[in-house]
Design a protein around this motif. Structure first.
Motif, short mmCIF file in Angstrom:
data_model
loop_
_atom_site.label_atom_id
_atom_site.label_comp_id
_atom_site.label_asym_id
_atom_site.label_seq_id
_atom_site.Cartn_x
_atom_site.Cartn_y
_atom_site.Cartn_z
N MET A 1 38.08 44.90 33.26
CA MET A 1 39.07 44.38 34.17
C MET A 1 38.48 44.15 35.56
N ALA A 2 37.47 44.93 35.90
CA ALA A 2 36.84 44.79 37.21
C ALA A 2 36.22 43.40 37.37
N LYS A 3 35.62 42.87 36.31
CA LYS A 3 35.00 41.54 36.38
C LYS A 3 36.05 40.48 36.69
N ILE A 4 37.22 40.64 36.10
CA ILE A 4 38.30 39.68 36.30
C ILE A 4 38.83 39.79 37.73
N ALA A 5 39.03 41.01 38.19
CA ALA A 5 39.51 41.23 39.56
C ALA A 5 38.53 40.66 40.58
N LEU A 6 37.23 40.83 40.32
CA LEU A 6 36.23 40.29 41.24
C LEU A 6 36.31 38.77 41.34
N LYS A 7 36.53 38.10 40.22
CA LYS A 7 36.66 36.64 40.23
C LYS A 7 37.87 36.23 41.07
N LEU A 8 38.98 36.94 40.89
CA LEU A 8 40.18 36.62 41.68
C LEU A 8 39.93 36.84 43.17
N MET A 9 39.24 37.92 43.51
CA MET A 9 38.92 38.19 44.92
C MET A 9 37.97 37.14 45.48
N ASP A 10 36.99 36.71 44.68
CA ASP A 10 36.05 35.68 45.14
C ASP A 10 36.75 34.41 45.59
N PHE A 11 37.86 34.09 44.92
CA PHE A 11 38.59 32.86 45.24
C PHE A 11 39.79 33.12 46.15
N GLY A 12 39.95 34.35 46.60
CA GLY A 12 41.04 34.67 47.52
C GLY A 12 42.42 34.63 46.88
N MET A 13 42.49 34.84 45.58
CA MET A 13 43.76 34.81 44.87
C MET A 13 44.47 36.16 45.02
N ASP A 14 45.78 36.10 45.25
CA ASP A 14 46.58 37.32 45.25
C ASP A 14 46.76 37.79 43.81
N TYR A 15 46.70 39.09 43.63
CA TYR A 15 46.96 39.64 42.30
C TYR A 15 47.47 41.06 42.42
N ALA A 65 36.57 36.59 32.24
CA ALA A 65 36.26 36.38 33.65
C ALA A 65 35.83 34.94 33.89
N GLU A 66 35.10 34.35 32.94
CA GLU A 66 34.72 32.94 33.06
C GLU A 66 35.95 32.04 32.98
N LEU A 67 36.89 32.36 32.08
CA LEU A 67 38.12 31.58 31.99
C LEU A 67 38.92 31.67 33.29
N VAL A 68 38.99 32.87 33.85
CA VAL A 68 39.71 33.06 35.10
C VAL A 68 39.04 32.27 36.22
N GLU A 69 37.70 32.27 36.24
CA GLU A 69 36.98 31.50 37.25
C GLU A 69 37.31 30.01 37.14
N LYS A 70 37.37 29.48 35.92
CA LYS A 70 37.71 28.07 35.73
C LYS A 70 39.12 27.78 36.21
N GLU A 71 40.05 28.70 35.93
CA GLU A 71 41.43 28.51 36.40
C GLU A 71 41.49 28.54 37.94
N CYS A 72 40.72 29.42 38.54
CA CYS A 72 40.68 29.49 40.01
C CYS A 72 40.12 28.19 40.59
N ILE A 73 39.08 27.67 39.98
CA ILE A 73 38.48 26.41 40.45
C ILE A 73 39.51 25.28 40.32
N ASN A 74 40.20 25.21 39.18
CA ASN A 74 41.23 24.17 39.00
C ASN A 74 42.34 24.30 40.04
N GLU A 75 42.71 25.52 40.38
CA GLU A 75 43.79 25.74 41.34
C GLU A 75 43.39 25.38 42.76
N THR A 76 42.11 25.58 43.10
CA THR A 76 41.67 25.37 44.48
C THR A 76 41.11 23.98 44.74
#
Length: 77
Positions: A1-15, A65-76
């Motif tokens: 879960m830490a890897k996923i949280a780090l991706k969200l933090m990298d993109f400044g996403m609230d979670y 975590a890679e999927l979450v990163e792609k979603e963050c990129i699409n959102e930003t």
């Protein structure tokens, strides 16, 4: 879960993160429509879709975590 949280933090996403002890963990990001939880050796992943179930492993967390990163990129972008 830490890897996923780090991706969200990298993109400044609230979670929101919950640790329920022996009942697993949960990460929710309303910005992305994302919900990831784990319990009893399974990971439940949903990002504006029907939940998918995966077997819990370090490799699977890296994949998610890679999927979450792609979603963050699409959102930003």
């Amino acid at each position: 879960m830490a890897k996923i949280a780090l991706k969200l933090m990298d993109f400044g996403m609230d979670y929101q993160y919950e640790n329920n002890g022996s009942n697993g963990e949960k990460i929710v990001s309303f910005e992305l429509g994302l919900e990831i939880s784990n319990q009893q050796g399974k990971i439940y992943y949903s990002c504006t879709s029907v939940p998918e179930v995966f077997k819990e492993s370090d490799t699977m967390y890296s994949y998610l975590a890679e999927l979450v990163e792609k979603e963050c990129i699409n959102e930003t972008t």
